[in-house]
Design an enzyme around this catalytic site. Structure first.
Site, mmCIF file in Angstrom:
data_model
loop_
_atom_site.group_PDB
_atom_site.id
_atom_site.type_symbol
_atom_site.label_atom_id
_atom_site.label_comp_id
_atom_site.label_asym_id
_atom_site.label_seq_id
_atom_site.Cartn_x
_atom_site.Cartn_y
_atom_site.Cartn_z
ATOM 1 C CD GLU A 87 -6.419 0.917 2.674
ATOM 2 O OE1 GLU A 87 -7.406 1.636 2.465
ATOM 3 O OE2 GLU A 87 -5.255 1.363 2.811
ATOM 4 C CE LYS A 186 -8.658 4.877 3.724
ATOM 5 N NZ LYS A 186 -7.807 4.412 2.603
ATOM 6 C CB CYS A 219 -4.824 3.753 4.774
ATOM 7 S SG CYS A 219 -3.479 4.141 3.616
#
Length: 508
Positions: A87, A186, A219
């Site tokens: 990321e 995300k 994440c």
């Protein structure tokens, strides 16, 4: 062999590659130091408050992308079939909405059937996507990267930001022909990501390859039910691709222990490509299969990296070694609590107040409870140091700092010093050794993630422990181990708020 195109990771970050036979795929991970180009975004005090032009942004990104060229060539020569980068790997961290904007490109829906390498102007100015696509096409590999997407909006959309655009933290996947095959926005951002918008809806992004079905998320999404659990349980993926910039937050939220435990409990391959930046407490990438940790890299002492090679089953669900599902409360609910004359005491772990009981003796049985959760421990220590204190803790509640999510935790851990007030504080080494243990809890969830962390924040090899179908985390080798943490870390998704919102960071 054609000349490689390029891609990038953040300084000292992860590059994975796979090569596969009929039954297995081999996976590589490499950490590569980047030149000092655009990393002022996370390293200097100006925090990228001054916007740059598109040309300047591209120049900086290309210098970062250049770093991977030699590594990609090496991986391709060894038969690599998929590459995953971390990321924020192409442009770094700590932007405002305005300063990130020159780094963004419009990323179309993969249904448009687009190969940017051969048709770069189809969707406007997309030089980064073009370069990633050519990297995939020229090396006949799948390329996974984390970049930024922009989408215009107008006043007819009541949620449209004042600047007239949405900006998303985005993962892209290009197949071995350079075709865009996946795009993921995300869903669970965390506090520093003020440059990006939350998507209106969660996406469950999957794609098929000759070597299995893949899902992808980013994440802190790994803490969520949507998309992380959904993509595994409902879409039945074989492997998850996981770009991440993870701040290790000891003792229970360090990248390698948590990510490997997630792969075990979810019974899926996980390819975790984490940033390696020790000044930000970021380290810990790994290759995790449902039945075992294949290889990992955790190093807070140096800035050097290494190439890791392992084999993974491309379709683990069809393998005889595929682990059975665990009933995490079966054993704990079948036994009576162990009685003790000792008093409980409170302790904090990452802003959550646990109920602890001290382990006074070298061997014993303890139970500690909080609300509906009771944690049972049977243990035997050898070489116990008089200056080292261990405690058994329980937490059953809603975590409310930097995001809200419901936890049930049973943990045996070493206190930082002999003062009980330090139980739950980060610690790095242990000399007392545990040769026998059994930890279980009355969990109200099937999503419990088992962790065993040894001195030096290293993982215990699987030959030394087992997870039984009745929910016990138990030793099996009787080899004395310098244990820092035993934990059963449970997530109770049905008690979560609608969106997690913000993710973990290291404690200041």
């Amino acid at each position: 062999m054609k000349q490689n195109a390029q891609m990038t990771v953040t300084p000292e970050d992860a590059l994975y590659g796979w090569k596969f036979s009929r039954e297995t795929i081999s996976l590589y991970l490499k950490h590569i130091p980047a030149p000092q180009v655009n990393w002022i975004t996370c390293q200097n005090t100006q925090r990228t408050e001054t916007p740059v032009s598109k040309e300047e942004a591209l120049l900086l990104m290309n210098k970062n992308i250049d770093v991977l060229e030699n590594a990609v060539k090496l991986a391709a020569r060894q038969g690599t079939h998929i590459i995953v980068t971390p990321e924020d790997g192409i442009y770094g961290w700590v932007f405002t909405r305005e300063t990130i904007y020159p780094y963004l490109e419009e990323i179309p829906d993969p249904e448009v059937n687009w190969i940017p390498c051969t048709d770069p102007q189809r969707f406007g100015y997309t030089p980064v996507q073009q370069r990633l696509s050519c990297l995939a096409k020229d090396n006949s590999i799948y390329v996974v990267a984390n970049i930024g997407d922009k989408k215009p909006c107008n006043a007819s959309d009541p949620q449209c930001p004042p600047d007239g655009r949405y900006q998303y933290n985005t993962d892209v996947v290009f197949d071995s022909e350079g075709r865009l095959v996946a795009r993921y926005h995300k869903y669970n951002l965390f506090a520093p990501e003020i440059q990006f918008d939350f998507p209106k809806d969660s996406e469950s992004v999957t794609f098929e390859t000759p070597f299995g079905k893949f899902g992808i998320f980013t994440c802190f999404d790994i803490f969520s039910h949507t998309p992380a659990v959904v993509v595994v349980d409902e879409f039945q993926v074989d492997s998850v691709l996981y770009p991440v910039a993870w701040y290790n937050t000891l003792p229970l939220l360090s990248a390698v222990p948590f990510h490997s435990a997630w792969a075990r409990t979810m019974r899926v391959n996980l390819l975790a490509a984490n940033t390696h930046n020790t000044s930000m407490h970021m380290t810990g990438s790994g290759i995790y299969a449902p039945e075992a940790v294949k290889v990992y890299h955790y190093d807070m002492e140096t800035e050097s990296g290494q190439l890791m090679l392992s084999e993974l089953k491309s379709r683990p669900r069809s393998e005889p070694t595929y682990p059975a599902a665990v009933d995490w409360s079966a054993y704990a609910r079948s036994v009576k609590p162990f009685l003790s004359e000792q008093s409980n005491f409170p302790g904090m772990i990452y802003f959550d107040e646990l109920t602890f009981i001290e382990l006074k003796r070298n061997t014993g049985n303890y139970t500690v409870c909080q609300k509906d959760l009771c944690c049972h421990l049977t243990y035997k220590m050898s070489e116990k140091r008089t200056d080292e204190v261990y405690a058994l803790g329980a937490f059953d509640g809603l975590h409310t700092v930097e995001g809200q999510y419901y936890l049930q935790i049973c943990t045996l851990l070493k206190c930082q010093i002999s003062d009980l007030r330090t139980c739950g504080e980060p610690m790095g080494s242990a000399f007392t050794k545990l040769e026998d243990f059994s930890l279980s809890g009355t969990f109200a969830t099937r999503h419990v993630f088992p962790q065993i962390i040894l001195s030096g924040s290293q993982l215990a090899p699987e030959r030394h422990y087992e997870v039984l179908r009745d929910g016990r985390l138990r030793s099996r080798s009787r080899t004395p181990l310098p244990v820092l943490v035993l934990a059963l870390y449970g997530r109770v998704f049905d008690k979560d708020p609608p969106r997690l919102g913000q993710g973990p960071r290291r404690l200041e």
